[in-house]
Structures are given as C-alpha cells and as structure tokens.
Design a protein around this motif. Structure first.
Motif, PDB file in Angstrom:
ATOM      1  N   GLY A 171       0.836  -1.178   0.024  1.00 35.50           N
ATOM      2  CA  GLY A 171      -0.059   0.030  -0.140  1.00 35.50           C
ATOM      3  C   GLY A 171       0.776   1.461  -0.008  1.00 35.50           C
ATOM      4  N   ALA A 190      -3.719  -0.833  -0.813  1.00 33.25           N
ATOM      5  CA  ALA A 190      -4.473   0.322  -0.648  1.00 33.25           C
ATOM      6  C   ALA A 190      -3.785   1.474  -0.678  1.00 33.25           C
ATOM      7  CB  ALA A 190      -5.307   0.251   0.565  1.00 33.25           C
ATOM      8  N   ASN A 192      -3.754   5.511   0.663  1.00 32.88           N
ATOM      9  CA  ASN A 192      -4.477   6.467   1.806  1.00 32.88           C
ATOM     10  C   ASN A 192      -3.946   7.950   1.316  1.00 32.88           C
ATOM     11  OD1 ASN A 192      -5.552   7.521   3.984  1.00 32.88           O
ATOM     12  ND2 ASN A 192      -4.578   6.336   5.481  1.00 32.88           N
ATOM     13  N   ALA A 207      -5.710   2.382  -8.021  1.00 32.57           N
ATOM     14  CA  ALA A 207      -5.413   0.825  -7.093  1.00 32.57           C
ATOM     15  C   ALA A 207      -6.162  -0.215  -7.905  1.00 32.57           C
ATOM     16  CB  ALA A 207      -6.000   0.915  -5.736  1.00 32.57           C
ATOM     17  N   GLY A 210      -7.443  -3.106  -4.112  1.00 30.51           N
ATOM     18  CA  GLY A 210      -7.291  -2.304  -3.025  1.00 30.51           C
ATOM     19  C   GLY A 210      -8.224  -1.165  -3.152  1.00 30.51           C
ATOM     20  N   ALA A 211      -8.530  -0.792  -1.821  1.00 32.77           N
ATOM     21  CA  ALA A 211      -9.362   0.517  -1.460  1.00 32.77           C
ATOM     22  C   ALA A 211      -8.537   1.862  -1.962  1.00 32.77           C
ATOM     23  CB  ALA A 211     -10.124   0.540  -0.455  1.00 32.77           C
ATOM     24  N   ALA A 271     -10.405   2.721  -8.685  1.00 34.94           N
ATOM     25  CA  ALA A 271     -10.187   1.442  -7.912  1.00 34.94           C
ATOM     26  C   ALA A 271     -10.830   0.314  -8.869  1.00 34.94           C
ATOM     27  CB  ALA A 271     -10.859   1.671  -6.234  1.00 34.94           C
ATOM     28  N   GLY A 274     -12.418  -2.543  -5.470  1.00 35.07           N
ATOM     29  CA  GLY A 274     -12.102  -2.005  -3.987  1.00 35.07           C
ATOM     30  C   GLY A 274     -12.942  -0.767  -4.038  1.00 35.07           C
TER      31      GLY A 274
END
Length: 281
Positions: A171, A190, A192, A207, A210-211, A271, A274
């Motif tokens: 991530g 992910a 962030n 992504a 993944g979120a 995404a 996700g």
C-alpha cells in the motif's frame, strides 16, 4: 569494538537472543550512568529505537533535479531533507537480518540521481525479514519517481514539483505532501491520501486491487473523476461539492464526476477492485 557493539554482534550471530541483548544493553547503560563522567571520554552512543536497527547511510551533496528510487524488496519512506541535501539510509527491523543481505547505494545516471535497494537472495515463500529504505528528499527536487516491487511506501512532509509512487505489492500512504502533480499507482494494495496534502494541478490515485481513501482539502478548487469496477463510492464531502454528472452505475461498480469551485485541480481516482472513500480535509 565497544561492549555495546559486541552485544549487538552476538545477537546478530545468534549467540544470544534479542531479549538477552536488550537486558545486557540496559545493564550496560545503568553501569555507565553510575560512573563519574570524564570530559575526555567519548559518550557511548544511544541505543536505537526498539524494533529498528540502523544500517548504513549515504549523503549526496549536489543531487540531480530528478530523483529515482528503486526498491526491490522492502519498505520505502520519503521524508523532507532538512539541509537541502539528498540523504538516504537503510533501517533493519530484525536482528536476524543483516545489511550484507542487501545491495544498496546511490548512483548518478545522466541527470538523475538514483537511490536503490535490493535483496541479494529473495525467497518468495520463505522468511526474508524486513528492511526500510528511508530517503530524505530536498525541497527543490523537480521529480521524485519511486518504484517498489514488494513492500509498501509512505511519504510525509515531502515538497516536490512532481511526485510518482508505484508499488506492485504493498500500500501507499501520503501525509502532508505538497506537489504540483502527484501520481500514485498500486497493483495490489490500498491507497491512503491522508491529511495535509496539497496538489495544485493534477492528482491521480489508481489501485488495481485495493481501496482508495482520499481526504480532499477545500481550500483549492478541483474537478474529480472517479470510477470503480467492484466497489462503491462513499461520499462524505460537504454539499458545496457538486456531483454534476453521474456515469454508469451497476450493482457492484460506480462512476461519476464532482466539481468544487472552478475545478482548477484535475483529480482522477480509480479502484478496479475496491471501494473509494471521499472526505474533506
């Protein structure tokens, strides 16, 4: 070799356990504090933080305007440089791992300064321990282009013109990053996009598996395009952010556009597998 270095070497060679090494280091510190200090005697170095063993570092006096970072196996951490120089270091996170297991260094390739770290022997299904390459990025860097094959990436407080972060397995987290353009891509992991980030012209968060979580500052106008194949969009932005067109929606995916102000910054969030979570910073 000092007593502290001998203890660390015995722990690395497996002669004593990590817990025994900590007790010996604590005892060594207590005995040293009970003795009278001698001005001519050099003060013993402080112990590294628990769980982190410093490897080696290198400093570049005049780095190129474009910095490329290549990590084969391990984590990557980007931090701001305090004195305008490019500095990097390797931090080991296990006393069983050794710096000699890694190829690490800095090279000049034309107009680029390349910082690289790779593991000499990688076992896909075995125990590889862990190391993190920490790069302190100068403020006047034009481009910081980073690629991590196996491992995650964090960027905190970095200020560059263009930032590119890509990971294959791992991530990405951004906090307090300032840039004109920022591109973040993960194959499995992910994203962030956290607090304090400011991107002026173009932001792309993609992504594959993944979120994506993004906190968008409302002190800068933007035009946002978002899309998911499997996953929904969770919108926690205020009503002043207008959803002016909603694209194709189905039971598992979502897509659309949002505008805030005059839409100065172009933002794309995708995404494939996700969810997407949007909130105001």
């Amino acid at each position: 070799m000092t007593a502290r270095e001998e203890i660390l070497q015995m722990a690395e060679e497996g002669v004593i356990t990590q817990e025994e090494a900590r007790r010996l280091l604590d005892a060594l510190g207590d005995s040293a504090s009970g003795q009278a200090s001698d001005a001519a005697e050099e003060k013993p170095p402080a112990c590294p933080p628990e769980g982190v063993i410093k490897g080696c570092g290198t400093q570049t006096e005049h780095p190129g305007k474009k910095i490329r970072v290549e990590v084969e196996v391990g984590g990557l951490q980007l931090l701001p440089s305090r004195d305008g120089r490019l500095y990097s270091e390797v931090k080991l996170h296990s006393m069983r791992d050794r710096l000699s297991n890694y190829n690490y260094g800095v090279q000049e390739r034309g107009e680029e300064t390349v910082v690289h770290m790779s593991r000499k022997l990688f076992r896909p299904w075995g125990r590889n321990e862990s190391a993190t390459l920490v790069v302190y990025v100068p403020r006047d860097t034009a481009v910081a282009d980073c690629k991590v094959n196996v491992g995650g990436c964090t960027a905190e407080g970095v200020c560059v013109e263009s930032l590119k972060l890509r990971t294959d397995t791992g991530g990405v987290q951004l906090t307090g990053v300032h840039a004109q353009d920022a591109l973040v891509e993960t194959s499995t992991g992910a994203i962030n996009y956290g607090k304090g980030n400011a991107v002026a012209r173009r932001l792309s968060l993609k992504a594959n598996v993944g979120a994506v979580s993004a906190r968008l500052p409302l002190n800068n106008s933007f035009h946002l395009r978002y899309r998911t194949n499997v996953g929904k969009v969770s919108n926690h932005l205020p009503a002043s952010v207008t959803v002016h067109r909603t694209g194709a929606q189905n039971l598992v995916g979502d897509s659309g556009e949002m505008t805030y102000g005059d839409g100065g910054c172009q933002i794309e969030i995708q995404a494939n597998t996700g969810a997407i979570r949007l909130a105001a910073d």
